[in-house]
Motif scaffolding. Structure first.
Motif, PDB file in Angstrom:
ATOM      1  N   GLU A 157      -9.567   2.080   4.319  1.00 47.10           N
ATOM      2  CA  GLU A 157      -8.154   1.988   3.966  1.00 47.10           C
ATOM      3  C   GLU A 157      -7.952   2.506   2.546  1.00 47.10           C
ATOM      4  N   SER A 158      -6.697   2.663   2.192  1.00 43.27           N
ATOM      5  CA  SER A 158      -6.357   3.052   0.830  1.00 43.27           C
ATOM      6  C   SER A 158      -6.163   1.799  -0.024  1.00 43.27           C
ATOM      7  N   PRO A 159      -6.553   1.828  -1.279  1.00 40.48           N
ATOM      8  CA  PRO A 159      -6.341   0.663  -2.144  1.00 40.48           C
ATOM      9  C   PRO A 159      -4.860   0.328  -2.329  1.00 40.48           C
ATOM     10  N   PHE A 160      -3.991   1.312  -2.134  1.00 38.02           N
ATOM     11  CA  PHE A 160      -2.561   1.108  -2.352  1.00 38.02           C
ATOM     12  C   PHE A 160      -1.794   1.060  -1.031  1.00 38.02           C
ATOM     13  N   LYS A 161      -2.482   0.745   0.065  1.00 35.08           N
ATOM     14  CA  LYS A 161      -1.868   0.748   1.388  1.00 35.08           C
ATOM     15  C   LYS A 161      -0.701  -0.236   1.481  1.00 35.08           C
ATOM     16  N   GLY A 162      -0.845  -1.419   0.941  1.00 39.10           N
ATOM     17  CA  GLY A 162       0.192  -2.440   1.040  1.00 39.10           C
ATOM     18  C   GLY A 162       1.287  -2.314   0.004  1.00 39.10           C
ATOM     19  N   GLY A 163       1.206  -1.353  -0.881  1.00 34.56           N
ATOM     20  CA  GLY A 163       2.205  -1.185  -1.924  1.00 34.56           C
ATOM     21  C   GLY A 163       1.803  -1.895  -3.204  1.00 34.56           C
TER      22      GLY A 163
ATOM     23  N   PRO B 137     -11.323  -1.666  -0.276  1.00 34.46           N
ATOM     24  CA  PRO B 137     -10.574  -1.060   0.836  1.00 34.46           C
ATOM     25  C   PRO B 137     -11.178   0.252   1.334  1.00 34.46           C
ATOM     26  N   LEU B 138     -11.798   0.999   0.446  1.00 32.89           N
ATOM     27  CA  LEU B 138     -12.397   2.271   0.849  1.00 32.89           C
ATOM     28  C   LEU B 138     -13.586   2.058   1.781  1.00 32.89           C
TER      29      LEU B 138
ATOM     30  N   ARG C  14     -13.434  -8.695   4.037  1.00 24.81           N
ATOM     31  CA  ARG C  14     -12.653  -7.551   4.531  1.00 24.81           C
ATOM     32  C   ARG C  14     -13.206  -7.012   5.850  1.00 24.81           C
TER      33      ARG C  14
END
Length: 159
Positions: free
Chosen positions: A101-107, A96-97, A26
């Motif tokens: 980023e957010s863990p749910f960024k991509g949906g 992701p953190l 990542r």
């Protein structure tokens, strides 16, 4: 008790190694954002992702080859399964953190795709590792059967 602690210590170490591989992938992909050409950027990020997944696969494959010689298939699958679940949860929620980023960024689709990729790498690595062990009769059960046959042949036949 000592074996119990040793077993779960190994599972924890494997989970942390898998998580570190994911975080490294990542971080590399995040550093590639600074490229000027968008097509080159996407290709390099994809390459970083594939290398990360390949490395995770190789860890499962290698540990199956190593542990499968000394442990039963059930123990190897259980221990690698627990390590996989722990590292998957860490990689999906904490990974992701770390890069901001957010863990749910991509949906939801991207979220569940990560779970399926981890499961695929784990199942594929363990499966191919065991196929290799069984084909070369190096797995735990084959070695036990070979030792039994050798013992049976060593005893003289009753007359």
């Amino acid at each position: 008790m000592k074996d119990f602690i040793l077993r779960w210590r190994e599972v924890g170490i494997v989970a942390l190694v898998l998580f570190a591989i994911n975080v490294a992938g990542r971080v590399v992909a995040a550093k590639l954002i600074k490229s000027e050409n968008q097509q080159v950027l996407e290709d390099r990020q994809s390459l970083a992702g594939f290398i990360t997944l390949g490395t995770i696969f190789l860890v499962y494959f290698g540990l199956t080859l190593y542990w499968g010689r000394k442990r039963t298939m059930w123990k190897v699958c259980t221990e690698l399964g627990f390590a996989g679940v722990i590292s998957c949860v860490l990689a999906i929620f904490v990974g992701p953190l770390i890069i901001g980023e957010s863990p749910f960024k991509g949906g939801a689709g991207a979220f569940f795709a990560q779970i399926w990729l981890w499961a695929g790498m784990a199942i594929g690595g363990v499966f191919l590792g065991y196929v290799g062990l069984i084909s070369f009769t190096a797995d735990y059960k084959s070695r036990q059967l070979k030792a039994y046959v050798d013992r049976a042949k060593a005893q003289p036949r009753r007359v």
